[in-house]
Scaffold this active site. Structure first.
Site, PDB file in Angstrom:
ATOM      1  N   GLU A  49     -81.581 -66.401 -24.316  1.00  0.00           N
ATOM      2  CA  GLU A  49     -81.278 -65.957 -23.141  1.00  0.00           C
ATOM      3  C   GLU A  49     -81.889 -67.248 -21.992  1.00  0.00           C
ATOM      4  O   GLU A  49     -81.235 -67.586 -20.902  1.00  0.00           O
ATOM      5  CB  GLU A  49     -81.981 -64.766 -22.545  1.00  0.00           C
ATOM      6  CG  GLU A  49     -81.267 -63.422 -23.118  1.00  0.00           C
ATOM      7  CD  GLU A  49     -81.529 -63.243 -24.758  1.00  0.00           C
ATOM      8  OE1 GLU A  49     -82.639 -64.068 -25.075  1.00  0.00           O
ATOM      9  OE2 GLU A  49     -81.010 -62.497 -25.275  1.00  0.00           O
ATOM     10  N   HIS A  73     -83.837 -50.484 -23.912  1.00  0.00           N
ATOM     11  CA  HIS A  73     -82.322 -50.832 -23.725  1.00  0.00           C
ATOM     12  C   HIS A  73     -81.554 -49.996 -22.544  1.00  0.00           C
ATOM     13  O   HIS A  73     -80.625 -50.038 -22.243  1.00  0.00           O
ATOM     14  CB  HIS A  73     -81.616 -50.511 -24.839  1.00  0.00           C
ATOM     15  CG  HIS A  73     -81.564 -51.853 -25.941  1.00  0.00           C
ATOM     16  ND1 HIS A  73     -82.813 -52.237 -26.321  1.00  0.00           N
ATOM     17  CD2 HIS A  73     -80.557 -52.597 -26.406  1.00  0.00           C
ATOM     18  CE1 HIS A  73     -82.519 -53.007 -27.305  1.00  0.00           C
ATOM     19  NE2 HIS A  73     -81.244 -53.329 -27.069  1.00  0.00           N
TER      20      HIS A  73
END
Lengths: 324, 325
Positions: free
Chosen positions: B60, B129
């Site tokens: 990322e 999440h």
């Protein structure tokens, strides 16, 4: 002694002048810091001059340079106006960022000098993106990205090497291994030891270790790396073994290393070494060197005066470039 | 007017950008061969090729950092980070670099990049999440944060974003991709930093964004059945924030409720409440009320998770309890 690279008399004088400019600039910056005119963090490049001056001049104007927070040397070697850099250190309106960036954040868009980045390792992903932009546009430009031995233990180092190699991006990853990440010796921080270049080979990036105190060695390796990178084969990794004669920053009492170690490295002072070489090879005379010494001192005096006499930024400028 | 779902609206906005501007390219995890984790970029790789639809490793920080670098060099990268939870691995590039370079270089550089990402809970994906960090990003000077809740806004905001030279966080809610709405065929834009009144009213102002804009609207409609006339506002942008529309509404209704999916402690709803009391204190009949996600890590179990996320019923109960209406 055989000249390994094609270097003429004018270049020799120029390289000597550039290294000396950085040395004297940094010494002046240190004095201004002690006088309280430079504040914040100040990281001096003294001892490492041969790396920036050996490497950066091989680039063309369209190429990009990006570096870490010990950035004055790279900025000067890239041709950034020393007056504007010193004024930035003093937080003045005439500084490269109008006093908004400071010592660790020198930028010059016209010279494709992309900073001056103060989060260790943070410039590597950006360098990868600059290289990606060259690839997307189909040019033969290159990115030269400097970082220290501290950065190689950051995830961003590994993410960037992997992606740049995978996508064959034109970037020279240039490690300035001065043996210390702040006060921690590389032997205590990196499992693979001092030969960090080997970690690049894992990512299929050609890697070379060079003597970072030898301008000609740096110059030759940089020119070679640039040629490779321009050919479209992907990144190259250079590890210059170097040493900073001063502390990590002006706030550093340097308690973590022996004076004898510093003295050993001082014998290898890159400027003295280049000077001796030039004299021995008959490339420069004592008079010519002394003339450059005088000119550099004069220039630095002007630089310091400019920074001192420049105005403070207007308070209104606080909101310039605020968009959200 | 044709109806489409948000997923299609975003895809349309991205296609327009790719079609009309050759500086635009996309990069992210599984946006190409996999067609996108939430299928937004389905078919893109085939249509635009691997140079413009770049599948990346799971890295990322370099994904966002590479976009920053490409943007500095004049390209218009659009990043997809699979979920906002994973943006934490890139937060150095987002906060320390993308948001800072224009200011710190005194305007020498701009960073015209967009980071699309997926926010919110409700899918039983558990604590790592299901988070909503758009409010965090909105606290950073130098970032613009957009939170569309309808296909119209998603497309309109994407179009307007292309004219902006600054880093934009575009937060798409995972549970809204299938949300249907009218989108005119003729060209339109939705300006950044402009809230919209979803339902005009005079008795109480209910403010939400992203999925909670729908909860706010549902609560407003149910209040109407009780004879309470609520005004419902969808923020659409967290930064810049349209406080003017909020203040105007509160001056009329004298009551305000903020609904937000993120945790209450340190939540963006606190910023809204504060802005209202600072600028419209004399118009308020009572404290600004916040209905937030409960201050717990999101549990996996469906019943437990549902209990953490604000519902229209919770909004109604809170309004009744605090305002007696």
């Amino acid at each position: 002694m055989e000249l390994a690279v094609d270097i003429d008399k004018n270049q020799v004088a120029d390289y000597y002048r550039q290294m000396l400019m950085i040395r004297r600039f940094e010494e002046a910056a240190g004095r201004l810091y002690l006088q309280g005119l430079v504040r914040g963090f100040l990281h001096l490049y003294i001892g490492e001059e041969a790396v920036a001056v050996g490497a950066i001049p091989v680039l063309d104007v369209q190429d990009y340079v990006i570096t870490h927070y010990r950035d004055h040397g790279h900025a000067l070697a890239r041709g950034v106006d020393p007056k504007a850099v010193m004024a930035e250190l003093c937080g003045k309106a005439t500084g490269t960022s109008g006093g908004k960036g400071g010592s660790m954040h020198i930028f010059d868009v016209d010279r494709h000098f992309m900073g001056g980045h103060a989060i260790v390792g943070g410039q590597l992903p950006i360098a990868t993106g600059l290289a990606l932009s060259i690839k997307q546009r189909g040019g033969d430009g290159a990115v030269m990205c400097f970082f220290g031995d501290g950065a190689v233990n950051e995830g961003e180092f590994h993410e960037s090497l992997n992606l740049a190699s995978l996508w064959k991006l034109p970037v020279i990853f240039f490690l300035e291994n001065n043996l210390y990440g702040m006060g921690s010796h590389v032997d205590k921080t990196h499992a693979a030891g001092r030969d960090i270049y080997a970690s690049a080979e894992y990512y299929k990036i050609p890697a070379v270790q060079i003597d970072g105190m030898d301008l000609l060695a740096v110059h030759e390796a940089s020119a070679e790396a640039l040629k490779k990178v321009r050919s479209g084969d992907g990144p190259v990794f250079l590890e210059a073994m170097t040493y900073r004669f001063r502390g990590h920053s002006m706030a550093d009492p340097v308690a973590y290393r022996e004076t004898s170690e510093v003295e050993e490295w001082r014998v290898n002072d890159p400027i003295e070494r280049f000077k001796s070489f030039s004299l021995a090879e008959g490339l420069m005379s004592e008079d010519e060197l002394a003339q450059i010494d005088r000119e550099v001192i004069e220039t630095i005096e002007e630089v310091v005066e400019f920074a001192k006499n420049s105005p403070e930024p207007e308070l209104d400028s606080l909101w310039d470039n605020v968009y959200a | 007017m044709p109806e489409i779902i948000i997923r299609e609206a975003i895809a349309q906005g991205l296609r327009e950008a790719l079609d009309e501007d050759d500086r635009v390219f996309m990069l992210g995890e599984d946006i190409g061969a996999y067609d996108g984790a939430y299928a937004v970029t389905r078919g893109f790789l085939k249509q635009y090729g691997p140079d413009r639809i770049r599948d990346t490793p799971i890295s990322e920080s370099v994904i966002v950092g590479a976009a920053v670098g490409a943007a500095l060099a004049g390209l218009r990268p659009i990043v997809e980070i699979m979920t906002i939870n994973f943006t934490l691995l890139a937060i150095d590039q987002i906060v320390n670099h993308a948001a800072k370079l224009r200011y710190m270089s005194n305007g020498q550089f701009t960073v015209p990049m967009m980071m699309r990402t997926v926010t919110g809970g409700g899918g039983q994906l558990a604590a790592t999440h299901s988070q909503s960090f758009e409010g965090w990003y909105a606290s950073v000077p130098g970032l613009k944060v957009l939170t569309p809740s309808t296909p119209y806004d998603a497309l309109g905001l994407l179009r307007a974003s292309r004219k902006d030279l600054n880093p934009i966080v575009f937060a798409e809610h995972s549970m809204l991709y299938g949300t249907r709405g009218e989108v005119p065929e003729e060209y339109f834009e939705v300006p950044l930093g402009k809230a919209v009144v979803r339902r005009p009213g005079k008795d109480v102002t209910i403010i939400g964004y992203s999925r909670m804009a729908h909860i706010a609207e549902e609560a407003g409609n149910r209040l109407a059945e009780k004879g309470v006339d609520a005004e419902v506002i969808d923020l659409r942008s967290l930064r810049p924030l349209d406080t003017e529309t909020l203040i105007e509404s509160v001056k009329k209704t004298n009551r305000a409720v903020v609904v937000e999916e993120a945790w209450k402690f340190g939540g963006f709803s606190g910023e809204i409440a504060s802005a209202i009391q600072e600028e419209a204190f004399d118009y308020l009949d009572g404290p600004v009320v916040r209905v937030n996600g409960l201050d717990v890590p999101a549990p996996y179990n469906g019943t437990l998770e549902a209990a953490t996320i604000p519902t229209a019923q919770r909004v109604l109960d809170t309004i009744e309890e605090k305002f007696g209406i």
